[in-house]
Design a protein around this motif. Structure first.
Motif, PDB file in Angstrom:
ATOM      1  N   PRO A   1       0.842  -1.202   0.000  1.00 37.95           N
ATOM      2  CA  PRO A   1       0.000   0.000   0.000  1.00 37.95           C
ATOM      3  C   PRO A   1       0.877   1.252   0.000  1.00 37.95           C
ATOM      4  O   PRO A   1       2.003   1.240   0.494  1.00 37.95           O
ATOM      5  CB  PRO A   1      -0.783  -0.125   1.316  1.00 37.95           C
ATOM      6  CG  PRO A   1      -0.706  -1.563   1.682  1.00 37.95           C
ATOM      7  CD  PRO A   1       0.575  -2.090   1.145  1.00 37.95           C
ATOM      8  N   ARG A   2       0.344   2.317  -0.557  1.00 40.73           N
ATOM      9  CA  ARG A   2       1.159   3.526  -0.733  1.00 40.73           C
ATOM     10  C   ARG A   2       1.757   4.019   0.586  1.00 40.73           C
ATOM     11  O   ARG A   2       2.908   4.445   0.628  1.00 40.73           O
ATOM     12  CB  ARG A   2       0.315   4.628  -1.380  1.00 40.73           C
ATOM     13  CG  ARG A   2       1.119   5.865  -1.760  1.00 40.73           C
ATOM     14  CD  ARG A   2       0.277   6.812  -2.578  1.00 40.73           C
ATOM     15  NE  ARG A   2      -0.142   6.195  -3.826  1.00 40.73           N
ATOM     16  CZ  ARG A   2       0.615   6.172  -4.933  1.00 40.73           C
ATOM     17  NH1 ARG A   2       1.819   6.719  -4.916  1.00 40.73           N
ATOM     18  NH2 ARG A   2       0.164   5.617  -6.029  1.00 40.73           N
ATOM     19  N   TRP A   3       0.987   3.952   1.681  1.00 42.89           N
ATOM     20  CA  TRP A   3       1.508   4.462   2.954  1.00 42.89           C
ATOM     21  C   TRP A   3       2.622   3.591   3.502  1.00 42.89           C
ATOM     22  O   TRP A   3       3.504   4.076   4.218  1.00 42.89           O
ATOM     23  CB  TRP A   3       0.386   4.592   3.976  1.00 42.89           C
ATOM     24  CG  TRP A   3      -0.246   3.286   4.402  1.00 42.89           C
ATOM     25  CD1 TRP A   3      -1.241   2.617   3.771  1.00 42.89           C
ATOM     26  CD2 TRP A   3       0.100   2.507   5.549  1.00 42.89           C
ATOM     27  NE1 TRP A   3      -1.558   1.454   4.441  1.00 42.89           N
ATOM     28  CE2 TRP A   3      -0.751   1.377   5.543  1.00 42.89           C
ATOM     29  CE3 TRP A   3       1.029   2.660   6.572  1.00 42.89           C
ATOM     30  CZ2 TRP A   3      -0.683   0.389   6.525  1.00 42.89           C
ATOM     31  CZ3 TRP A   3       1.101   1.681   7.559  1.00 42.89           C
ATOM     32  CH2 TRP A   3       0.253   0.558   7.526  1.00 42.89           C
ATOM     33  N   LEU A   4       2.613   2.294   3.138  1.00 40.35           N
ATOM     34  CA  LEU A   4       3.700   1.415   3.560  1.00 40.35           C
ATOM     35  C   LEU A   4       4.936   1.563   2.671  1.00 40.35           C
ATOM     36  O   LEU A   4       6.050   1.267   3.102  1.00 40.35           O
ATOM     37  CB  LEU A   4       3.238  -0.038   3.562  1.00 40.35           C
ATOM     38  CG  LEU A   4       2.611  -0.566   4.849  1.00 40.35           C
ATOM     39  CD1 LEU A   4       2.238  -2.039   4.695  1.00 40.35           C
ATOM     40  CD2 LEU A   4       3.543  -0.379   6.042  1.00 40.35           C
ATOM     41  N   GLN A   5       4.744   1.976   1.438  1.00 35.94           N
ATOM     42  CA  GLN A   5       5.888   2.159   0.546  1.00 35.94           C
ATOM     43  C   GLN A   5       6.851   3.200   1.093  1.00 35.94           C
ATOM     44  O   GLN A   5       8.071   3.080   0.953  1.00 35.94           O
ATOM     45  CB  GLN A   5       5.414   2.548  -0.847  1.00 35.94           C
ATOM     46  CG  GLN A   5       4.716   1.426  -1.603  1.00 35.94           C
ATOM     47  CD  GLN A   5       4.306   1.831  -3.005  1.00 35.94           C
ATOM     48  OE1 GLN A   5       4.925   2.698  -3.619  1.00 35.94           O
ATOM     49  NE2 GLN A   5       3.255   1.208  -3.517  1.00 35.94           N
ATOM     50  N   GLY A   6       6.300   4.247   1.731  1.00 33.73           N
ATOM     51  CA  GLY A   6       7.170   5.264   2.327  1.00 33.73           C
ATOM     52  C   GLY A   6       8.035   4.696   3.436  1.00 33.73           C
ATOM     53  O   GLY A   6       9.215   5.035   3.560  1.00 33.73           O
ATOM     54  N   ILE A   7       7.445   3.794   4.247  1.00 33.81           N
ATOM     55  CA  ILE A   7       8.211   3.154   5.314  1.00 33.81           C
ATOM     56  C   ILE A   7       9.264   2.221   4.712  1.00 33.81           C
ATOM     57  O   ILE A   7      10.416   2.180   5.158  1.00 33.81           O
ATOM     58  CB  ILE A   7       7.267   2.372   6.252  1.00 33.81           C
ATOM     59  CG1 ILE A   7       6.287   3.343   6.923  1.00 33.81           C
ATOM     60  CG2 ILE A   7       8.061   1.597   7.305  1.00 33.81           C
ATOM     61  CD1 ILE A   7       5.235   2.661   7.775  1.00 33.81           C
ATOM     62  N   ALA A   8       8.866   1.464   3.681  1.00 30.98           N
ATOM     63  CA  ALA A   8       9.800   0.537   3.034  1.00 30.98           C
ATOM     64  C   ALA A   8      10.978   1.287   2.425  1.00 30.98           C
ATOM     65  O   ALA A   8      12.118   0.817   2.462  1.00 30.98           O
ATOM     66  CB  ALA A   8       9.074  -0.279   1.968  1.00 30.98           C
ATOM     67  N   TRP A   9      10.709   2.479   1.874  1.00 28.45           N
ATOM     68  CA  TRP A   9      11.786   3.257   1.260  1.00 28.45           C
ATOM     69  C   TRP A   9      12.836   3.678   2.284  1.00 28.45           C
ATOM     70  O   TRP A   9      13.987   3.923   1.937  1.00 28.45           O
ATOM     71  CB  TRP A   9      11.199   4.492   0.578  1.00 28.45           C
ATOM     72  CG  TRP A   9      12.129   5.098  -0.429  1.00 28.45           C
ATOM     73  CD1 TRP A   9      12.936   6.180  -0.245  1.00 28.45           C
ATOM     74  CD2 TRP A   9      12.369   4.654  -1.769  1.00 28.45           C
ATOM     75  NE1 TRP A   9      13.660   6.439  -1.379  1.00 28.45           N
ATOM     76  CE2 TRP A   9      13.333   5.529  -2.336  1.00 28.45           C
ATOM     77  CE3 TRP A   9      11.858   3.618  -2.552  1.00 28.45           C
ATOM     78  CZ2 TRP A   9      13.799   5.383  -3.644  1.00 28.45           C
ATOM     79  CZ3 TRP A   9      12.324   3.478  -3.855  1.00 28.45           C
ATOM     80  CH2 TRP A   9      13.274   4.352  -4.387  1.00 28.45           C
TER      81      TRP A   9
END
Length: 262
Positions: A194-202
């Motif tokens: 999900p888009r909000w998790l992509q920021g954390i993954a980055w």
């Protein structure tokens, strides 16, 4: 730092590993079991025409690299917990042994253990599933270095927590890396989150390493972007971990907690 004192720490942990079946299980059994379990799963999907060969390689490569990361982080923390279980901490630091020498010895032992686990998992992947990681290793090494640096930063931070809160928080040694697995993108691309998790993954060096690994296996070549992102993030996390560890170690020593560890 004195080399003979570092060698003494290495010898202490090697003797314990050689005579402790639990350490053999952690070092060899779990990496091999992960490859066997996920290998059968990829064989099932491949036989059902649900996976392309490159996807199978990405899954097996991801499991091997994740095992390397997890084992290194766990062994860094568990190596220190051993001293608490044996009530050996006060004996160590009543000698001329410095904290830097102890950490250098423990780091060397953990690297040796990780190499054994990596070789065992790679051998099973090659023998059972015809996945040979050796030709890819030269391109994987920079990403593996990023994984190990992040694992070292986590291990240092968790060790600091154990210095302060003793074995009450020892579960972090085994469980903390698992909390990062969903956002590390071990077996799926970052774009699937999900888009909000992509920021954390980055913000995770692990995610950049696994994204880079998949790019290599998919024929896209070495990604400098993911490599440098991993390096930059590791510099930040490693610096924070060192500052946190030194602060909490001094705090524990000034309050006399080193002689009260249990």
């Amino acid at each position: 730092m004195k080399l003979h004192r570092i060698n003494a720490v290495i010898a202490r942990h090697l003797y314990e590993s050689r005579r402790n079946f639990d350490r053999v299980v952690d070092m060899i059994w779990w990496p091999v079991l992960d490859i066997v379990m996920w290998g059968f799963f990829t064989v099932y999907l491949a036989d059902s025409n649900r996976l392309q060969p490159t996807v199978v390689s990405c899954l097996l490569g991801g499991i091997i690299l994740w095992g390397t990361f997890y084992s290194f982080q766990r062994d860094m923390a568990v190596g220190f917990i051993d001293e608490l279980w044996c009530r050996n901490l006060i004996n160590l630091f009543s000698t001329p042994l410095t904290l830097a020498e102890y950490m250098a010895g423990l780091l060397t032992v953990c690297l040796m253990k990780v190499m054994v686990g990596l070789l065992a998992a790679s051998a099973i992947a090659w023998a059972a599933y015809s996945f040979d990681i050796v030709p890819w290793l030269p391109k994987f090494i920079p990403y593996m270095a990023n994984l190990l640096l992040f694992a070292l930063a986590l291990g240092i931070a968790i060790t600091g927590m154990i210095f302060r809160y003793t074995t009450k928080v020892q579960a972090l040694a085994w469980g903390f890396a698992g909390l990062l697995m969903p956002v590390s993108c071990v077996m799926y691309p970052m774009s699937s989150l999900p888009r909000w998790l992509q920021g954390i993954a980055w913000a995770m060096p692990t995610a950049h390493s696994f994204e880079g690994m998949r790019g290599i296996l998919n024929g896209k070549g070495f990604s400098m972007e993911h490599f440098w992102w991993g390096i930059g993030l590791n510099v930040v996390y490693f610096a924070v971990a060192i500052v946190f560890f030194l602060w909490i170690f001094e705090k524990a020593r000034s309050r006399g907690l080193l002689v009260k560890q249990d």
